[in-house]
Each structure stands twice: as C-alpha cells, then as structure tokens.
Enzyme design. Structure first.
Site, PDB file in Angstrom:
ATOM      1  N   MET A  28       0.855  -1.196   0.000  1.00  0.00           N
ATOM      2  CA  MET A  28       0.000   0.000   0.000  1.00  0.00           C
ATOM      3  C   MET A  28       0.891   1.246   0.000  1.00  0.00           C
ATOM      4  O   MET A  28       0.468   2.322   0.425  1.00  0.00           O
ATOM      5  CB  MET A  28      -0.926  -0.014   1.220  1.00  0.00           C
ATOM      6  CG  MET A  28      -1.875  -1.220   1.204  1.00  0.00           C
ATOM      7  SD  MET A  28      -3.411  -0.972   2.111  1.00  0.00           S
ATOM      8  CE  MET A  28      -2.789  -0.751   3.755  1.00  0.00           C
ATOM      9  N   HIS A  35       9.383  -3.487   3.060  1.00  0.00           N
ATOM     10  CA  HIS A  35       8.939  -3.695   1.678  1.00  0.00           C
ATOM     11  C   HIS A  35      10.134  -3.961   0.766  1.00  0.00           C
ATOM     12  O   HIS A  35      10.094  -4.841  -0.108  1.00  0.00           O
ATOM     13  CB  HIS A  35       8.212  -2.448   1.148  1.00  0.00           C
ATOM     14  CG  HIS A  35       6.984  -2.075   1.904  1.00  0.00           C
ATOM     15  ND1 HIS A  35       6.904  -0.930   2.664  1.00  0.00           N
ATOM     16  CD2 HIS A  35       5.777  -2.683   2.006  1.00  0.00           C
ATOM     17  CE1 HIS A  35       5.703  -0.844   3.207  1.00  0.00           C
ATOM     18  NE2 HIS A  35       4.997  -1.894   2.829  1.00  0.00           N
ATOM     19  N   MET A 182       9.275  -2.849  11.501  1.00  0.00           N
ATOM     20  CA  MET A 182       9.031  -1.714  10.602  1.00  0.00           C
ATOM     21  C   MET A 182       7.591  -1.737  10.120  1.00  0.00           C
ATOM     22  O   MET A 182       7.040  -2.793   9.804  1.00  0.00           O
ATOM     23  CB  MET A 182       9.983  -1.762   9.424  1.00  0.00           C
ATOM     24  CG  MET A 182      11.373  -1.446   9.875  1.00  0.00           C
ATOM     25  SD  MET A 182      12.404  -0.913   8.515  1.00  0.00           S
ATOM     26  CE  MET A 182      13.956  -0.751   9.378  1.00  0.00           C
ATOM     27  N   ARG A 185       3.040   2.737   9.656  1.00  0.00           N
ATOM     28  CA  ARG A 185       2.368   3.555  10.676  1.00  0.00           C
ATOM     29  C   ARG A 185       3.339   4.063  11.749  1.00  0.00           C
ATOM     30  O   ARG A 185       2.965   4.939  12.521  1.00  0.00           O
ATOM     31  CB  ARG A 185       1.246   2.751  11.327  1.00  0.00           C
ATOM     32  CG  ARG A 185       0.076   2.492  10.375  1.00  0.00           C
ATOM     33  CD  ARG A 185      -1.053   1.736  11.033  1.00  0.00           C
ATOM     34  NE  ARG A 185      -2.246   1.695  10.208  1.00  0.00           N
ATOM     35  CZ  ARG A 185      -2.656   0.614   9.528  1.00  0.00           C
ATOM     36  NH1 ARG A 185      -1.975  -0.503   9.568  1.00  0.00           N
ATOM     37  NH2 ARG A 185      -3.769   0.674   8.802  1.00  0.00           N
TER      38      ARG A 185
HETATM   39  O1  PAF Z   1       0.013  -5.738   3.559  1.00  0.00           O
HETATM   40  C1  PAF Z   1      -0.452  -4.811   2.862  1.00  0.00           C
HETATM   41  O2  PAF Z   1       0.188  -3.781   2.627  1.00  0.00           O
HETATM   42  C2  PAF Z   1      -1.841  -4.955   2.291  1.00  0.00           C
HETATM   43  O3  PAF Z   1      -2.695  -5.594   3.187  1.00  0.00           O
HETATM   44  C3  PAF Z   1      -1.875  -5.631   0.907  1.00  0.00           C
HETATM   45  C4  PAF Z   1      -1.388  -7.065   0.997  1.00  0.00           C
HETATM   46  C5  PAF Z   1      -1.003  -4.861  -0.066  1.00  0.00           C
HETATM   47  C6  PAF Z   1      -3.296  -5.656   0.361  1.00  0.00           C
HETATM   48  O4  PAF Z   1      -3.814  -4.385   0.203  1.00  0.00           O
END
Ligand code: PAF
Length: 282
Positions: A28, A35, A182, A185
């Site tokens: 997101m 990430h 991490m 938020r």
């Molecule tokens: O983990 C997340 O960031 C979200 O829940 C995802 C998997 C991208 C789905 O919107």
C-alpha cells in the site's frame, strides 16, 4: 509505470512468454526497508518483479485510518529506482473497484480471530484485492512479510482453497535497531511513544526465551508475562496477546507444536502488531 489492469496483464504476459518468472510484491506504498527486503527477495527468486502500490479502501473499517494512511508515491518510486527498478503497478480506486463492483472473497476460520475479530471485514478486503492482483499479474510468486502473519495465513488459505497457481513466499520481519517491527504507521508515533513501542518486540523475544531456554510450555503463563511487560512500559493498551498454532492459528493451551505468538497494542491513536514464530517449540 503501469496504471491499468490491461497494462499490467499484457506486461506480465509478455514477460512470461519470454520465459521469465514473474514475482509480485503487493504493497500500500509508504515503502520502508520491510517492503524493500521483499522486493530484493523477489528479485533473487524471479526474473521480473512487479510492485503494486494501492491503498485498498475495502480493507479499512469506517473508523480506521484510510484517509490518513500515508501516501508517499513520489518517494516510493524514487526508492524503487534505487532498488533494481522493478515494474510498478499503481492503479486508482476506479480501476480496482469500478462502479457496480459487487464481489468479495471471504476466507474462513483463519481470518476470524485476532485482527479479524477486531477489524471485521478487513481480511475480506485484503483477500479480494490480493486475488485481483494475482489474476491481473498472473505472477508465479508473491511476496509478503511475516509481520502481517495472519494476513499471510489468510492469503495462503485462499490460494490453496481456490487453486490459484501462485507460490506464496514469506519474507522475515525487518526491525529497527531497538527491535520495533518496521511499519508504515511507525512514522505517526510521537518520539516518546516511538521509544516505548520497542517494548512490544522485547516482550515477544523475552517470551521466546522463556519457551526455548526455560521450557515453559503453558500458553497462559507466556501471555501473562508479555502483557505485564507491555503494560509496565505505560501508555499502551493491549488488543490481544495470543499463542497459536502457526498453521491453523488456533489458540494453544500448551506449546507443543510450531507456534506463533501474536500481539496487537495501541499507543495513543496508533495501533501496532507484531509476532514471533517459535520454530523449535516441539
Ligand atoms: O500488507 C499490505 O500492505 C496490504 O494488506 C496488501 C497485501 C497490499 C493488500 O492491500
């Protein structure tokens, strides 16, 4: 940058036709090292990586932080450029949920406790958007962080039950030097709360030591220890502390199998989750 589902589909199709293994990292946005570690994992295991960035409205409850969720697209794109330049899919809400959209994926028991109990409908929103991303990208593998452990279980169950031809890969939780997991938020924590938040992971690590080193197997004793540890730091309320079977997420009384200890707590208005897997609990 890919913005529509047909663009994503034809990009992924052309990659697969030329024999490339496609990895998908759904996010997101508000990207952080957690990430980026998933992007790296995908790049190690796949020839082509697609990162999706979409703040999915259907996984937020009416009183949750959808409007305030951090949106940092320019920075996200810059970060990705310095991390191997994966393909990026950035749809808008109308692309994912056109007028009249009326379908939802509901995963059963594994989605009910913990986050599912506190955030009704959350996992329906997650499963629905993730399945749409899987279908549009036709990825060979998708990468999710251990930090959202229940989400990972929900997605694995959906993939197994619906025979979705994709491999689900779990990346480790990436932590700050003081152990805080991490999360996008974390940036909203005040400096004091940010210091205090480290107690969440510290309480989990202490519990892990109790199980492994002291051979304490009663789930209740472990949960009590974690709660006491967190509450002693002050300024926090606990949503849940659970000791569960790491495959089914059923609560355990005795720790006698592969176990996950999960917790969620609130520090002011910010809600944080964390977990540890106790691999050698048997
Ligand atoms: O983990 C997340 O960031 C979200 O829940 C995802 C998997 C991208 C789905 O919107």
């Amino acid at each position: 940058m890919l913005q529509t589902i047909p663009q994503l589909r034809s990009f992924a199709q052309s990659q697969r036709q030329s024999g490339k293994r496609v990895g998908l990292v759904p996010t997101m946005g508000a990207l952080h090292e957690g990430h980026l570690s998933l992007v790296k994992l995908s790049q190690e295991q796949c020839d082509t990586t697609v990162v999706s960035i979409f703040v999915n409205p259907t996984q937020f409850g009416p009183n949750e932080d959808f409007a305030k969720y951090p949106r940092t697209l320019e920075n996200d794109l810059r970060l990705l450029e310095t991390h191997g330049s994966p393909a990026v899919f950035v749809p808008n809400a109308a692309e994912m949920y056109p007028n009249g959209f009326d379908t939802s994926i509901r995963v059963g028991n594994v989605a009910l406790p913990f986050e599912g109990a506190i955030r009704p409908g959350h996992f329906d929103g997650v499963a629905t958007v993730v399945l749409k991303l899987f279908l549009a990208s036709q990825a060979d593998a998708a990468f999710f962080g251990q930090k959202d452990f229940q989400q990972l279980c929900v997605i694995k169950k959906m993939v197994a039950d619906l025979n979705v031809p994709i491999e689900i890969v779990m990346g480790p939780t990436i932590r700050e030097p003081d152990g805080l997991a991490m999360s996008s938020r974390n940036r909203y924590l005040s400096p004091d709360d940010r210091c205090r938040a480290a107690v969440l992971s510290q309480s989990l690590f202490a519990a892990e030591r109790m199980i492994i080193r002291e051979n304490i197997r009663q789930a209740e004793a472990i949960k009590q220890k974690i709660s006491d540890h967190i509450l002693a730091a002050g300024g926090m309320t606990i949503d849940y502390v659970s000791v569960a079977d790491s495959l089914t997420l059923r609560e355990l009384e005795t720790i006698d199998r592969q176990t996950v200890i999960l917790l969620a707590a609130r520090i002011g208005a910010i809600r944080l989750i964390d977990n540890v897997l106790v691999e050698n609990a048997v």
